[in-house]
Design a protein around this motif. Sequence first.
Motif, PDB file in Angstrom:
ATOM      1  N   ASP A   1       0.939   4.542  -2.751  1.00 39.98           N
ATOM      2  CA  ASP A   1       0.665   5.568  -1.998  1.00 39.98           C
ATOM      3  C   ASP A   1       2.260   6.441  -2.839  1.00 39.98           C
ATOM      4  O   ASP A   1       2.058   7.285  -3.648  1.00 39.98           O
ATOM      5  CB  ASP A   1       1.383   6.079  -1.058  1.00 39.98           C
ATOM      6  CG  ASP A   1      -0.292   5.280  -0.100  1.00 39.98           C
ATOM      7  OD1 ASP A   1      -1.328   5.829  -0.691  1.00 39.98           O
ATOM      8  OD2 ASP A   1       0.260   5.560   0.941  1.00 39.98           O
TER       9      ASP A   1
ATOM     10  N   ASP B   1       1.057   6.583  -6.934  1.00 39.06           N
ATOM     11  CA  ASP B   1       0.011   7.319  -7.247  1.00 39.06           C
ATOM     12  C   ASP B   1       0.762   8.993  -6.811  1.00 39.06           C
ATOM     13  O   ASP B   1      -0.207  10.096  -6.808  1.00 39.06           O
ATOM     14  CB  ASP B   1      -1.029   7.558  -5.679  1.00 39.06           C
ATOM     15  CG  ASP B   1      -1.843   6.023  -6.987  1.00 39.06           C
ATOM     16  OD1 ASP B   1      -1.415   5.793  -8.027  1.00 39.06           O
ATOM     17  OD2 ASP B   1      -2.495   5.156  -5.905  1.00 39.06           O
ATOM     18  N   SER B   2       1.466   9.307  -6.368  1.00 35.85           N
ATOM     19  CA  SER B   2       2.420  10.585  -6.363  1.00 35.85           C
ATOM     20  C   SER B   2       2.273  11.258  -7.551  1.00 35.85           C
ATOM     21  O   SER B   2       2.361  12.829  -7.232  1.00 35.85           O
ATOM     22  CB  SER B   2       3.033  11.133  -4.668  1.00 35.85           C
ATOM     23  OG  SER B   2       4.327   9.735  -6.026  1.00 35.85           O
TER      24      SER B   2
ATOM     25  N   ASN C   1       1.100  -1.485   0.131  1.00 33.14           N
ATOM     26  CA  ASN C   1      -0.393  -0.403  -0.066  1.00 33.14           C
ATOM     27  C   ASN C   1       0.678   1.296  -0.552  1.00 33.14           C
ATOM     28  O   ASN C   1       0.751   2.329  -0.806  1.00 33.14           O
ATOM     29  CB  ASN C   1      -0.656   0.179   1.286  1.00 33.14           C
ATOM     30  CG  ASN C   1      -2.021  -1.230   0.858  1.00 33.14           C
ATOM     31  OD1 ASN C   1      -2.249  -1.423   0.117  1.00 33.14           O
ATOM     32  ND2 ASN C   1      -2.495  -1.343   2.109  1.00 33.14           N
ATOM     33  N   ARG C   2       2.023   1.130   1.125  1.00 40.84           N
ATOM     34  CA  ARG C   2       3.072   1.968   0.869  1.00 40.84           C
ATOM     35  C   ARG C   2       3.508   2.444  -0.690  1.00 40.84           C
ATOM     36  O   ARG C   2       3.757   3.657  -1.092  1.00 40.84           O
ATOM     37  CB  ARG C   2       3.800   2.256   1.978  1.00 40.84           C
ATOM     38  CG  ARG C   2       3.737   2.101   2.996  1.00 40.84           C
ATOM     39  CD  ARG C   2       4.739   2.660   3.818  1.00 40.84           C
ATOM     40  NE  ARG C   2       5.726   1.552   4.408  1.00 40.84           N
ATOM     41  CZ  ARG C   2       5.768   0.488   4.972  1.00 40.84           C
ATOM     42  NH1 ARG C   2       4.306   0.040   6.259  1.00 40.84           N
ATOM     43  NH2 ARG C   2       6.476  -0.352   4.765  1.00 40.84           N
TER      44      ARG C   2
END
Length: 510
Positions: free
Chosen positions: A96, A99-100, A92-93
């Motif tokens: 993130d 998706d930045s 999940n990290r």
Amino acid sequence: MENSEEIFTTGDKCRKRSTRTNMLIMLTLVLFGFGFAAAAISYGVYMDASIEQHKRLGIGTANLVAAGIDTELVNEYLEKAGKVEGYEETKNRLYDIRDSSPDIKFVYVYKIMEDGCHVVFDLDTEDFEGNEPGTIQEFDESFKKYLPSLLKGEEIEPIITDDTYGWLLTIYTPIKNSAGVTECYAAVDISMDELRKQSNEYLKKLAIIYLGIFVVIFLISGYFLNNNLIQPINKMAHFAGIFAYNNEEVMEKNLAKIRDLKIQTGDEIENLYRAFIKMTEDSIRYTKDVKAKNETISKMQNALIVTLADLVESRDENTGQHIRKTAAYVKIILDELKKEGVYKDRLTDGFIENVVNSAPLHDVGKIAVPDSILNKPGKLTKEEFDIMKTHTTAGGKILDSIIQTVPDSGYLYEAKNLATYHHERWDGKGYPTGLAGEAIPLSARVMAVADVFDALVSKRSYKDGFPFDKALNIILEERGTHFDPVLVDAFMAAKDKVLKVATEFEENER
């Protein structure tokens, strides 16, 4: 210094108009060229800067991914297909991080091994589903050249690819364990499709601007350039390019065509045209003179070679027309090889001419062999044969001394090869140096076939000549041992020509 306008004053004086106007028009075009070059440079700088920006994004993202991977758990992730506590949180990290930025297309972690890329993490996207942990991906063809470095755990340069996934910039960052050993790689694919769109728009704008400039300049300068510069120069360049110096009749026709151009621009271009005509006339005269002298020199050279070979051969009462026959056989073999496309990297027209012309010198070293051995009617003793064998090295030394004074004569180098190595054998059991296979110069391998065949079919004071069929069978039997198999095949393919030459010489010697 004589005024340029007075160079041609024989009844048709150069008109009072310089090429200044033409040069101004040309200068305009040069400025346009510089403008176009400047645009190209600015576009290149724009692209380089944009790609560099994407590289920084990719490297930064890959470093973030690498920092979030626990190297102690990588092998456990692979063994248990990701069914390990903390795997999903790490994944999940990574989502993130991906998706930045909208330019980050793929994020994945691979362990590079000999059998392929072992998937540690491979994030899903809207269009593609990621691979499960523990699966093995085959190496992509475009990455194979980087495999040695990847398998060693080394860093590699960013890679740009353009395939079904789009225009991508790929960054591979080593993820090292506590011992400093690369455990796996954090990989990031940065999409550059948006950059492609932006660059295309930028290019279109540049094209529109410079197209307008070009049209204006073309309309203004086209007429002047076409009539006063481009056409005259192109006509002269065309005839200079197609001018043939190898045929006197064609040369005269081309000169007539050049005169028929009748360029009358009234400026320095016309002066250049007249100078071009004069230069062409001088070149034709010079070419004819050089051709005549070269033909004379070539005839003298060949006559000297044959004369020298005849002097040597006259000491050997057993050889008859040996030098002429072997030269004829050599030419037949070389022509057949060229016809069949064998050794085509070597068999140029110049090479064949050099070998054939120098073939009569292959036994020049016999001049150093005593008459008592050279003309002995019976079989030579071992000691006598050892002395006879020295004619190869003696011939090489004689020709080497001549080469020192005429270093650029290609035929002399081939003559040296023939004289020194024509008794070498394909299996390495020949003399004087025991060379084998293709280490033996091609010309000497050809001469070996011709020399032995002539020795077999020719009558000597100590033997009768063998029948042609028997001699041909002996040559075949020695294929691959004494002789180069390719040359024997060519010799046999042209055996009708060989036998015709042998028969003609035999009839002349009766």
